[in-house]
Motif scaffolding. Structure first.
Motif, PDB file in Angstrom:
ATOM      1  N   HIS A 144       0.817  -1.222   0.000  1.00 18.84           N
ATOM      2  CA  HIS A 144       0.000   0.000   0.000  1.00 18.84           C
ATOM      3  C   HIS A 144       0.851   1.274   0.000  1.00 18.84           C
ATOM      4  CE1 HIS A 144      -3.396  -2.646   0.780  1.00 18.84           C
ATOM      5  NE2 HIS A 144      -2.764  -3.130   1.831  1.00 18.84           N
ATOM      6  N   ILE A 145       1.991   1.204  -0.639  1.00 17.87           N
ATOM      7  CA  ILE A 145       2.858   2.377  -0.677  1.00 17.87           C
ATOM      8  C   ILE A 145       2.214   3.487  -1.496  1.00 17.87           C
ATOM      9  CG2 ILE A 145       5.115   3.225  -1.461  1.00 17.87           C
ATOM     10  CD1 ILE A 145       6.220   0.431  -0.878  1.00 17.87           C
ATOM     11  N   HIS A 146       1.531   3.138  -2.567  1.00 16.88           N
ATOM     12  CA  HIS A 146       0.871   4.151  -3.390  1.00 16.88           C
ATOM     13  C   HIS A 146      -0.213   4.871  -2.611  1.00 16.88           C
ATOM     14  CE1 HIS A 146      -1.684   0.628  -3.582  1.00 16.88           C
ATOM     15  NE2 HIS A 146      -2.653   1.343  -4.140  1.00 16.88           N
ATOM     16  N   ARG A 147      -0.911   4.143  -1.738  1.00 18.42           N
ATOM     17  CA  ARG A 147      -1.975   4.759  -0.946  1.00 18.42           C
ATOM     18  C   ARG A 147      -1.403   5.732   0.079  1.00 18.42           C
ATOM     19  NH1 ARG A 147      -7.211   3.994   0.126  1.00 18.42           N
ATOM     20  NH2 ARG A 147      -7.993   4.391   2.225  1.00 18.42           N
ATOM     21  N   ARG A 148      -0.314   5.333   0.699  1.00 20.98           N
ATOM     22  CA  ARG A 148       0.330   6.212   1.674  1.00 20.98           C
ATOM     23  C   ARG A 148       0.827   7.488   0.999  1.00 20.98           C
ATOM     24  NH1 ARG A 148       2.542   5.258   6.657  1.00 20.98           N
ATOM     25  NH2 ARG A 148       2.318   2.996   6.411  1.00 20.98           N
ATOM     26  N   LEU A 149       1.424   7.318  -0.175  1.00 20.25           N
ATOM     27  CA  LEU A 149       1.932   8.479  -0.910  1.00 20.25           C
ATOM     28  C   LEU A 149       0.785   9.405  -1.307  1.00 20.25           C
ATOM     29  CD1 LEU A 149       4.272   9.927  -2.398  1.00 20.25           C
ATOM     30  CD2 LEU A 149       3.810   8.447  -4.354  1.00 20.25           C
ATOM     31  N   ALA A 150      -0.306   8.835  -1.795  1.00 13.88           N
ATOM     32  CA  ALA A 150      -1.438   9.654  -2.228  1.00 13.88           C
ATOM     33  C   ALA A 150      -2.052  10.422  -1.063  1.00 13.88           C
ATOM     34  CB  ALA A 150      -2.490   8.764  -2.888  1.00 13.88           C
ATOM     35  N   LEU A 151      -2.234   9.748   0.078  1.00 13.67           N
ATOM     36  CA  LEU A 151      -2.832  10.418   1.229  1.00 13.67           C
ATOM     37  C   LEU A 151      -1.926  11.511   1.778  1.00 13.67           C
ATOM     38  CD1 LEU A 151      -4.430   7.355   3.075  1.00 13.67           C
ATOM     39  CD2 LEU A 151      -5.620   9.223   1.937  1.00 13.67           C
ATOM     40  N   ASN A 152      -0.629  11.260   1.794  1.00 16.55           N
ATOM     41  CA  ASN A 152       0.310  12.279   2.260  1.00 16.55           C
ATOM     42  C   ASN A 152       0.227  13.544   1.420  1.00 16.55           C
ATOM     43  OD1 ASN A 152       2.205  11.812   4.583  1.00 16.55           O
ATOM     44  ND2 ASN A 152       2.428   9.830   3.565  1.00 16.55           N
ATOM     45  N   ILE A 153       0.291  13.348   0.109  1.00 17.18           N
ATOM     46  CA  ILE A 153       0.301  14.517  -0.778  1.00 17.18           C
ATOM     47  C   ILE A 153      -1.066  15.206  -0.784  1.00 17.18           C
ATOM     48  CG2 ILE A 153       0.535  15.239  -3.183  1.00 17.18           C
ATOM     49  CD1 ILE A 153       2.700  13.175  -3.511  1.00 17.18           C
ATOM     50  N   THR A 154      -2.144  14.416  -0.815  1.00 16.11           N
ATOM     51  CA  THR A 154      -3.476  15.015  -0.861  1.00 16.11           C
ATOM     52  C   THR A 154      -3.776  15.788   0.418  1.00 16.11           C
ATOM     53  OG1 THR A 154      -4.193  13.161  -2.242  1.00 16.11           O
ATOM     54  CG2 THR A 154      -5.907  14.538  -1.281  1.00 16.11           C
ATOM     55  N   ALA A 155      -3.365  15.259   1.563  1.00 16.13           N
ATOM     56  CA  ALA A 155      -3.594  15.970   2.824  1.00 16.13           C
ATOM     57  C   ALA A 155      -2.869  17.307   2.840  1.00 16.13           C
ATOM     58  CB  ALA A 155      -3.136  15.102   3.994  1.00 16.13           C
ATOM     59  N   ARG A 156      -1.700  17.355   2.215  1.00 14.83           N
ATOM     60  CA  ARG A 156      -0.954  18.607   2.177  1.00 14.83           C
ATOM     61  C   ARG A 156      -1.543  19.604   1.177  1.00 14.83           C
ATOM     62  NH1 ARG A 156       2.255  14.876   4.143  1.00 14.83           N
ATOM     63  NH2 ARG A 156       4.021  15.399   5.475  1.00 14.83           N
ATOM     64  N   PHE A 157      -2.199  19.084   0.152  1.00 11.61           N
ATOM     65  CA  PHE A 157      -2.742  19.958  -0.887  1.00 11.61           C
ATOM     66  C   PHE A 157      -4.227  20.282  -0.684  1.00 11.61           C
ATOM     67  CE2 PHE A 157       1.074  18.689  -3.065  1.00 11.61           C
ATOM     68  CZ  PHE A 157       1.371  19.756  -3.891  1.00 11.61           C
ATOM     69  N   CYS A 158      -4.862  19.637   0.293  1.00 11.67           N
ATOM     70  CA  CYS A 158      -6.296  19.824   0.447  1.00 11.67           C
ATOM     71  C   CYS A 158      -6.650  21.264   0.819  1.00 11.67           C
ATOM     72  CB  CYS A 158      -6.826  18.869   1.514  1.00 11.67           C
ATOM     73  SG  CYS A 158      -8.606  18.941   1.766  1.00 11.67           S
ATOM     74  N   GLY A 159      -5.888  21.842   1.706  1.00  9.53           N
ATOM     75  CA  GLY A 159      -6.173  23.206   2.133  1.00  9.53           C
ATOM     76  C   GLY A 159      -7.218  23.248   3.230  1.00  9.53           C
ATOM     77  N   ASP A 160      -7.235  24.331   3.995  1.00 11.88           N
ATOM     78  CA  ASP A 160      -8.204  24.510   5.066  1.00 11.88           C
ATOM     79  C   ASP A 160      -8.606  25.978   5.120  1.00 11.88           C
ATOM     80  OD1 ASP A 160      -9.839  24.013   7.170  1.00 11.88           O
ATOM     81  OD2 ASP A 160      -8.244  23.835   8.682  1.00 11.88           O
ATOM     82  N   PRO A 161      -9.747  26.350   4.536  1.00 11.16           N
ATOM     83  CA  PRO A 161     -10.785  25.491   3.942  1.00 11.16           C
ATOM     84  C   PRO A 161     -10.333  24.844   2.639  1.00 11.16           C
ATOM     85  CG  PRO A 161     -11.255  27.784   3.491  1.00 11.16           C
ATOM     86  CD  PRO A 161     -10.071  27.783   4.411  1.00 11.16           C
TER      87      PRO A 161
END
Length: 543
Positions: A144-161
């Motif tokens: 699940h390395i691809h999943r970890r990589l995707a979640l890491n990058i997406t969490a950083r790019f999601c923004g708040d809001p």
């Protein structure tokens, strides 16, 4: 008139006899219907077993051999065999892998080449490169390395809001990066569950208000972004797509006197090309599917905390994940440093340049079966049972492509085809590049990009010789054009994966894919005669 009201004078018996004709008609109708019912299952059986599609291949081959005169048996037979194999590919008459093995018996049977010669095309350094990269992709998927990589990058790019444009950049950027190192189809298969997992937090069929509409449009953008980013990222490296692998094999077969296309030389050209297309993809998705209200609509269902919590569920990176990444990173370094420049030779010179990219890939993939995973006693990072998921259909398709390329050359069919294209001699390069790209790009919308490449590159190779244009300019144009399959689901397996999610329609694919296709042709027209000529030796513009 009698008491029965009849002017004919017929008796009541006559009146009762006249209807006797009706059962006869009913029997005939029943017999006809029964015949139809008997014929209908037969027709359904024929269609279910795809016998018409299966017969189309041999029928086309027989028609070519009987009606076409190319001045010799060998080129005529080669054209007939090509029609047979191509129809089986296009119609899915038999599985792709089975259709790709057809040259193994058709070539010797039609006298095109010997059994040994055609079999050698199915295993060379390029095929080894693909096999090794598939094994590495399975290792990445296992842990699940691809999943970890995707979640890491997406969490950083999601923004708040939530900022939809940044979130799209994170998802598509991750997909493109992963696709650079594994086959784009495998990348789409791995990344689509990650994308749809994010979309599962959003309402899919609920209401027709403005917010619901914004959410639906953003969901389309995410799915389209994964599909097209995998195609764009795969363009950057040799391992990202089968098209580039086919190009390398045919380049060495048709032009052994030219400098070989290596992993590093292709990436020097392919990465800038992919970056331009990626930027075009991101801008198109933002303009078509995002508005000022999208972020507000998404904030009710999606935020960074959700992604961080999901990432925390994966736990810290285990020993096995670290070792797979180490092997993967080592492979990339070896790929990039095998050959450097004429003044600074790579490490390949230590082995008299006898090693290839496939050599390195198989060696590093072998380490996965040697290094323990640290979980169970005697268990390694990979075992062969997990390799049952290897995409043998892609491997055999590549082998068929190389066999067809050899058949074109040895049968003399390429010489005949090139003679008919001599009228293009003298046409400016700035015209030839987009024309070749568009020609290949149109065909690839109706059949797979690998099959398109297999068909057009032998023709383009001979065309380059006939019109005295450097082969890189026209063959790379054809290969890149084959990868611009953005308009229809039939263009590539990645398109089918995205289309099958139900989030997108053909109209959505055309609306997004057409600007991307135009951007690809324009970028190639500029980069290939300039940057590409310096890398692949096309400055002299001659073969």
């Amino acid at each position: 008139m009698d008491k029965h009201g009849s002017f004919t004078g017929s008796s009541p018996e006559d009146d009762t006899e006249t209807p006797l004709l009706l059962p006869v008609h009913r029997d005939e109708a029943a017999n006809t219907a029964a015949g139809r019912r008997q014929a209908s299952p037969l027709l359904k059986a024929l269609l279910a077993h795809r016998y018409p599609a299966i017969a189309s291949g041999p029928a086309a081959c027989a028609a070519v051999c009987a009606l076409v005169d190319l001045g010799g048996a060998a080129p005529r037979n080669m054209l007939g065999v090509l029609a047979w194999v191509f129809l089986w590919w296009v119609t899915d008459a038999v599985p792709l892998a089975v259709a790709s093995m057809a040259p193994l018996f058709l070539f010797p049977a039609f006298g095109i080449s010997s059994a040994d010669a055609v079999a050698k095309a199915y295993m060379d350094d390029v095929i080894a490169l693909v096999l090794g990269s598939f094994i590495l992709a399975l290792a990445i998927e296992r842990y699940h390395i691809h999943r970890r990589l995707a979640l890491n990058i997406t969490a950083r790019f999601c923004g708040d809001p939530v900022r939809p444009s940044l979130l799209l950049l994170g998802i598509t950027g991750t997909t493109a990066f992963v696709s650079m190192w594994i086959h784009n189809t495998a990348c789409t298969v791995m990344m689509m569950p990650v994308a749809t997992g994010i979309l599962q937090r959003l309402p899919r069929d609920g209401g027709a208000g403005q917010e619901e509409d914004e959410v639906r449009r953003f969901s389309k953008a995410v799915v389209l972004g994964v599909v097209y980013a995998s195609a764009v990222g795969g363009m950057a490296t040799l391992t990202g797509t089968g098209v580039n692998i086919i190009l390398v094999g045919m380049w060495s077969a048709y032009f052994p006197e030219q400098e070989p296309i290596t992993f590093s030389s292709w990436m020097t050209f392919g990465l800038p090309m992919a970056l331009v297309l990626f930027l075009a993809l991101w801008v198109t998705l933002c303009l078509v599917y995002c508005s000022d209200s999208t972020g507000k609509a998404l904030s009710a269902y999606l935020d960074r905390d959700h992604l961080i919590r999901e990432l925390s569920l994966l736990g810290p990176m285990a020993f096995a994940e670290k070792m797979v990444l180490a092997v993967f990173g080592g492979l990339i370094v070896l790929w990039m440093t095998r050959t450097l420049t004429e003044d600074i030779p790579g490490w390949g010179v230590l082995f008299h340049n006898e090693v290839g990219d496939g050599t390195i890939t198989i060696m590093m993939a072998t380490l996965l079966f040697i290094i323990p995973n640290g979980k169970s006693e005697g268990e390694k990072l990979m075992d062969w049972n997990r390799c049952r998921k290897l995409q043998w259909n892609i491997v055999l398709l590549l082998g068929a492509g190389f066999a067809i390329a050899d058949g074109f050359r040895t049968s003399g069919l390429t010489d005949i085809l090139s003679d008919g294209l001599r009228f293009l001699k003298g046409v400016p390069v700035m015209v030839i590049v987009p024309v070749a790209c568009i020609f290949s790009g149109v065909i690839t919308e109706f059949t797979s990009d690998d099959a398109t490449t297999t068909l057009v590159l032998p023709l383009f190779a001979e065309l380059a010789k006939s019109i005295e244009v450097h082969p890189a300019l026209i063959m790379i144009s054809g290969a890149v054009g084959a990868q611009l399959s953005y308009l229809f689901p039939t263009g590539s397996p990645s398109n089918i994966v995205g289309f099958s999610t139900g989030y997108i329609t053909i109209k959505d694919m055309v609306a997004t894919g057409l600007p991307l296709k135009v951007a690809g042709v324009a970028a190639l027209t500029i980069l290939l005669p300039t940057l590409g000529s310096g890398i692949f030796g096309g400055n002299d513009n001659k073969t």
